[in-house]
Scaffold this active site. Sequence first.
Site, PDB file in Angstrom:
ATOM      1  N   ASN A  62      -2.402   2.750   3.379  1.00 35.45           N
ATOM      2  CA  ASN A  62      -1.852   4.076   3.737  1.00 35.45           C
ATOM      3  C   ASN A  62      -2.641   5.207   3.092  1.00 35.45           C
ATOM      4  O   ASN A  62      -2.780   6.294   3.661  1.00 35.45           O
ATOM      5  CB  ASN A  62      -0.390   4.182   3.273  1.00 35.45           C
ATOM      6  CG  ASN A  62       0.554   3.440   4.187  1.00 35.45           C
ATOM      7  OD1 ASN A  62       0.393   3.481   5.403  1.00 35.45           O
ATOM      8  ND2 ASN A  62       1.497   2.720   3.613  1.00 35.45           N
ATOM      9  N   ASP A  68       6.758   1.219   1.809  1.00 41.83           N
ATOM     10  CA  ASP A  68       6.436   0.236   0.770  1.00 41.83           C
ATOM     11  C   ASP A  68       7.282   0.496  -0.478  1.00 41.83           C
ATOM     12  O   ASP A  68       7.773  -0.436  -1.118  1.00 41.83           O
ATOM     13  CB  ASP A  68       4.961   0.325   0.375  1.00 41.83           C
ATOM     14  CG  ASP A  68       4.010   0.117   1.524  1.00 41.83           C
ATOM     15  OD1 ASP A  68       3.840   1.051   2.320  1.00 41.83           O
ATOM     16  OD2 ASP A  68       3.457  -0.999   1.642  1.00 41.83           O
ATOM     17  N   PHE A 121      -1.114  -0.665  12.362  1.00 48.82           N
ATOM     18  CA  PHE A 121      -1.954  -0.165  11.269  1.00 48.82           C
ATOM     19  C   PHE A 121      -2.413  -1.267  10.295  1.00 48.82           C
ATOM     20  O   PHE A 121      -3.599  -1.368   9.989  1.00 48.82           O
ATOM     21  CB  PHE A 121      -1.189   0.919  10.497  1.00 48.82           C
ATOM     22  CG  PHE A 121      -1.960   1.502   9.344  1.00 48.82           C
ATOM     23  CD1 PHE A 121      -1.748   1.036   8.045  1.00 48.82           C
ATOM     24  CD2 PHE A 121      -2.907   2.494   9.536  1.00 48.82           C
ATOM     25  CE1 PHE A 121      -2.460   1.558   6.970  1.00 48.82           C
ATOM     26  CE2 PHE A 121      -3.630   3.023   8.466  1.00 48.82           C
ATOM     27  CZ  PHE A 121      -3.410   2.552   7.186  1.00 48.82           C
ATOM     28  N   ASN A 122      -1.508  -2.088   9.754  1.00 49.15           N
ATOM     29  CA  ASN A 122      -1.895  -3.059   8.724  1.00 49.15           C
ATOM     30  C   ASN A 122      -2.925  -4.061   9.247  1.00 49.15           C
ATOM     31  O   ASN A 122      -3.820  -4.474   8.526  1.00 49.15           O
ATOM     32  CB  ASN A 122      -0.667  -3.812   8.192  1.00 49.15           C
ATOM     33  CG  ASN A 122       0.205  -2.938   7.326  1.00 49.15           C
ATOM     34  OD1 ASN A 122      -0.260  -1.943   6.767  1.00 49.15           O
ATOM     35  ND2 ASN A 122       1.482  -3.278   7.232  1.00 49.15           N
ATOM     36  N   ASP A 152       0.848  -1.206   0.000  1.00 47.87           N
ATOM     37  CA  ASP A 152       0.000   0.000   0.000  1.00 47.87           C
ATOM     38  C   ASP A 152       0.879   1.250   0.000  1.00 47.87           C
ATOM     39  O   ASP A 152       0.836   2.074   0.919  1.00 47.87           O
ATOM     40  CB  ASP A 152      -0.950  -0.001   1.216  1.00 47.87           C
ATOM     41  CG  ASP A 152      -0.211   0.040   2.552  1.00 47.87           C
ATOM     42  OD1 ASP A 152      -0.808   0.522   3.545  1.00 47.87           O
ATOM     43  OD2 ASP A 152       0.961  -0.383   2.617  1.00 47.87           O
ATOM     44  N   THR A 189       2.882  -6.064   2.813  1.00 47.60           N
ATOM     45  CA  THR A 189       3.310  -4.899   3.600  1.00 47.60           C
ATOM     46  C   THR A 189       2.185  -3.870   3.760  1.00 47.60           C
ATOM     47  O   THR A 189       2.442  -2.711   4.086  1.00 47.60           O
ATOM     48  CB  THR A 189       4.535  -4.216   2.957  1.00 47.60           C
ATOM     49  OG1 THR A 189       4.169  -3.713   1.667  1.00 47.60           O
ATOM     50  CG2 THR A 189       5.699  -5.184   2.808  1.00 47.60           C
ATOM     51  N   HIS A 242       9.775   0.010   8.214  1.00 45.26           N
ATOM     52  CA  HIS A 242       8.972  -1.198   8.427  1.00 45.26           C
ATOM     53  C   HIS A 242       9.070  -2.200   7.257  1.00 45.26           C
ATOM     54  O   HIS A 242       9.541  -3.310   7.419  1.00 45.26           O
ATOM     55  CB  HIS A 242       7.487  -0.841   8.558  1.00 45.26           C
ATOM     56  CG  HIS A 242       7.140   0.151   9.625  1.00 45.26           C
ATOM     57  ND1 HIS A 242       7.206  -0.133  10.981  1.00 45.26           N
ATOM     58  CD2 HIS A 242       6.690   1.424   9.531  1.00 45.26           C
ATOM     59  CE1 HIS A 242       6.795   0.925  11.670  1.00 45.26           C
ATOM     60  NE2 HIS A 242       6.496   1.881  10.816  1.00 45.26           N
ATOM     61  N   ASP A 243       8.578  -1.806   6.092  1.00 44.02           N
ATOM     62  CA  ASP A 243       8.266  -2.770   5.036  1.00 44.02           C
ATOM     63  C   ASP A 243       9.467  -3.491   4.425  1.00 44.02           C
ATOM     64  O   ASP A 243       9.377  -4.695   4.141  1.00 44.02           O
ATOM     65  CB  ASP A 243       7.439  -2.076   3.944  1.00 44.02           C
ATOM     66  CG  ASP A 243       6.066  -1.680   4.477  1.00 44.02           C
ATOM     67  OD1 ASP A 243       5.423  -0.804   3.863  1.00 44.02           O
ATOM     68  OD2 ASP A 243       5.630  -2.242   5.499  1.00 44.02           O
TER      69      ASP A 243
HETATM   70  O1  RIB Z   1       2.359   0.130  10.752  1.00 38.00           O
HETATM   71  C1  RIB Z   1       3.272   0.263   9.697  1.00 38.00           C
HETATM   72  C2  RIB Z   1       2.726  -0.309   8.436  1.00 38.00           C
HETATM   73  O2  RIB Z   1       1.536   0.379   8.062  1.00 38.00           O
HETATM   74  C3  RIB Z   1       3.667  -0.128   7.227  1.00 38.00           C
HETATM   75  O3  RIB Z   1       3.451  -1.167   6.321  1.00 38.00           O
HETATM   76  C4  RIB Z   1       3.224   1.174   6.642  1.00 38.00           C
HETATM   77  O4  RIB Z   1       3.538   1.271   5.245  1.00 38.00           O
HETATM   78  C5  RIB Z   1       1.744   1.066   6.826  1.00 38.00           C
HETATM   79  O5  RIB Z   1       1.213   0.288   5.760  1.00 38.00           O
HETATM   80 CA    CA Z   2       2.849  -0.578   4.006  1.00 38.91          CA
END
Ligand code: RIB
Ligand code: CA
Length: 316
Positions: free
Chosen positions: A45, A23, A169-170, A18, A128, A244-245
């Site tokens: 996102n 990403d 979040f994801n 996303d 991701t 993160h990703d």
């Molecule tokens: O919480 C972080 C994740 O949520 C990452 O993948 C960021 O790109 C969002 O998608």
């Molecule tokens: Ca992401």
Amino acid sequence: METLDTTKNKPAIILDCDPGHDDALAILCAARHCELLGITTVSGNIDLEQTTRNALITTQLLGLDTPVHRGADRPLVVPARHAEFIHGASGLDGPQLPPLERSPASHEAVRFLIDTVRSRDDVWLVATGPLTNVALAIRTAPDIVGRLKGISIMGGGTSFGNVTPAAEFNIYCDPEAAEIVFESGARLLMADLDLTHQFMIDEDAIDRIRALASPVATFAADLLTFYGQAYAQAYSGRVEGPLHDPCAVLILSHPHLFEIAPHHVAIETGGNVTRGMTVVDTRGGHRGEAPNTDVLTKIDSDAAFELLLETIASYG
Ligand code: RIB
Ligand code: CA
């Protein structure tokens, strides 16, 4: 130190994402260190229109002809939610972006996921973003679970969340999808917030990237500057962001950078305060539930950053 044993060849992956700043850097890493069979996009996102556009413009900037397939524009049950406060109104704020010249290969990401996994027996899914596309593919074609090498997920948190104190979040965006994936029986790798917050990119690191002085380095540095400033405003006050990703990609191509531990992970889909929480059973022994996930517990962040720098430099 328990590490993931993978074949010597580049892992064959589909990246479901996303974009999103991190990403975009996952795409940059995947294209160099994996056999990137395709990219599928999901609402997360930012809305699906923009995540798809951002995936296309990133591949265009990187000189990739990787097909991009549009996927789900909303979670399975709840309304879509986004994270403009981190990624900006476009989902990729910061860099100057050229006019978009590419278009999606299809609007059928789930079909692409299923067909590709059925066509060969060495595919990893790297997710991701919210797990909506992955869950839909598993529900539509349960046979793919047995064919997949596994699913490498950026998501969740063993000890904290970022949308709520409990939920990342994801997972929070689509807990019902996450539950389907974590209960599927597929081989799972999870790069959660406890891991990704070990891989912080600060202003010194951004300066080292910018000093590479190439269009891709400028793109990456501009992305990370915006991202770090957004994190400073939203959370810490310091201009730095957790990368993160790329972790969900690098565990497959460079497993020696990580430590993993097998745990049972369950998804909270009820609850008000804990909805979207990944409940990671770290008790082990006879008390713990049988593990269903290899949780990434440590990253050698200095080595990972040097690898990121080399990867960016490799784009010329
Ligand atoms: O919480 C972080 C994740 O949520 C990452 O993948 C960021 O790109 C969002 O998608
Ligand atoms: Ca992401």
